[in-house]
Design an enzyme around this catalytic site. Sequence first.
Site, PDB file in Angstrom:
ATOM      1  N   ASP A 100      29.784  12.587   1.369  1.00 34.19           N
ATOM      2  CA  ASP A 100      29.107  11.923   2.471  1.00 34.19           C
ATOM      3  C   ASP A 100      29.959  10.749   2.939  1.00 34.19           C
ATOM      4  O   ASP A 100      30.633  10.096   2.138  1.00 34.19           O
ATOM      5  CB  ASP A 100      27.721  11.434   2.029  1.00 34.19           C
ATOM      6  N   SER A 101      29.931  10.509   4.246  1.00 33.97           N
ATOM      7  CA  SER A 101      30.600   9.358   4.844  1.00 33.97           C
ATOM      8  C   SER A 101      32.088   9.333   4.482  1.00 33.97           C
ATOM      9  O   SER A 101      32.815  10.264   4.805  1.00 33.97           O
ATOM     10  CB  SER A 101      29.872   8.067   4.434  1.00 33.97           C
ATOM     11  N   ALA A 102      32.563   8.303   3.785  1.00 29.95           N
ATOM     12  CA  ALA A 102      33.973   8.259   3.391  1.00 29.95           C
ATOM     13  C   ALA A 102      34.346   9.459   2.525  1.00 29.95           C
ATOM     14  O   ALA A 102      35.472   9.962   2.583  1.00 29.95           O
ATOM     15  CB  ALA A 102      34.265   6.959   2.639  1.00 29.95           C
ATOM     16  N   ILE A 137      28.785  15.498   4.967  1.00 31.85           N
ATOM     17  CA  ILE A 137      27.530  14.855   5.338  1.00 31.85           C
ATOM     18  C   ILE A 137      27.844  13.517   6.010  1.00 31.85           C
ATOM     19  O   ILE A 137      28.470  12.642   5.408  1.00 31.85           O
ATOM     20  CB  ILE A 137      26.649  14.626   4.098  1.00 31.85           C
ATOM     21  N   HIS A 162      22.394   6.934   9.101  1.00 28.70           N
ATOM     22  CA  HIS A 162      23.500   7.237   8.192  1.00 28.70           C
ATOM     23  C   HIS A 162      23.046   7.292   6.727  1.00 28.70           C
ATOM     24  O   HIS A 162      22.362   6.402   6.240  1.00 28.70           O
ATOM     25  CB  HIS A 162      24.581   6.166   8.378  1.00 28.70           C
TER      26      HIS A 162
END
Length: 323
Positions: free
Chosen positions: A161-163, A192, A292
């Site tokens: 997810d994200s980074a 994600i 987020h």
Amino acid sequence: MDSKEVALDLFPYLKVYKDGTLERVAGVEVVPPGLDPETDVLSKDIVMEPEIGVSARIYRPNLASEGQKLPLVLYFHGGAFCVASPAFPNYHNCLNKLVAEANVVALSVAYRLVPEHPLPTAYEDSWAALQWVASHKDKQGNQESWIKDYAEFENVFLAGDSAGANIAHHLALRIKESGLGHKLKILGIAMIHPYFWGSNPIGSELNDRMRKELVDKWWLYVCPSDKGCDDPLINPFVDGSPGLAGLACDGILVIVAEKDILKDRGVLYYGEVVKSGWKGKAEIMETEGEDHVFHIFNPDCDKAKSLIKRLASFLNQGKAPAE
């Protein structure tokens, strides 16, 4: 009362003080591994590369039998490259739920963080984790029993997810030119709320200057360079970025959230993959009304459960049908 003067407030992640010290204000809590009674998932911490300190938390269903080979998921957590870990309670909880729902083995990688370990350290640590997994196919390679006994090397996924989704993307590009694909079959990457960005605003970024500037600020702290927010690490569409047709996997799942400032970058990524000439199957899912990584911080809501179910379905695509 803290009398130290703040030089940089990187909300909501960390503060840098004028005396050079650093205080992380998010992602610092940790929980131990073990048997999770709610999901009946086992976990333990392992060190993969003792020379450089790369470790991971590995998960498997408690009731898995040694003859039963399961999909293997390498998971990369989020946190803007500068906070969190696999032991952060929210990530530990998420991985327990995912492993239970999907019936997989998962390796949650503890890559080293900025600023103590500047980029590209997080990518190199994550690559080292993938190489460590692949080494289990060598006779003289590593012998972690949960990998050897339970993981199916022809059924491997990269997820984050994200980074962490950003890391999964870059690893999938690197695999093709490395020959690692001869040892591991990467069936898919699950991304994600992927952390991609760029200097020129698109979509909702055009009307949300405050959040655009906030995300600009995060990246410029994490990766100070003359390329700024158009560094190929964060913007996969700028000149000099590797072509998306080189992604070494059969499937891609991009999950975005309606209220996420990063949403339009995820939608763009999906569209560019489809147009790139890449031969696999790309899918996209949008969660309405959420922001987020909502599933990390509100894991028991219905929409988080739906996200985990969709992710589990993607991770099970390579399983043989039950007789």
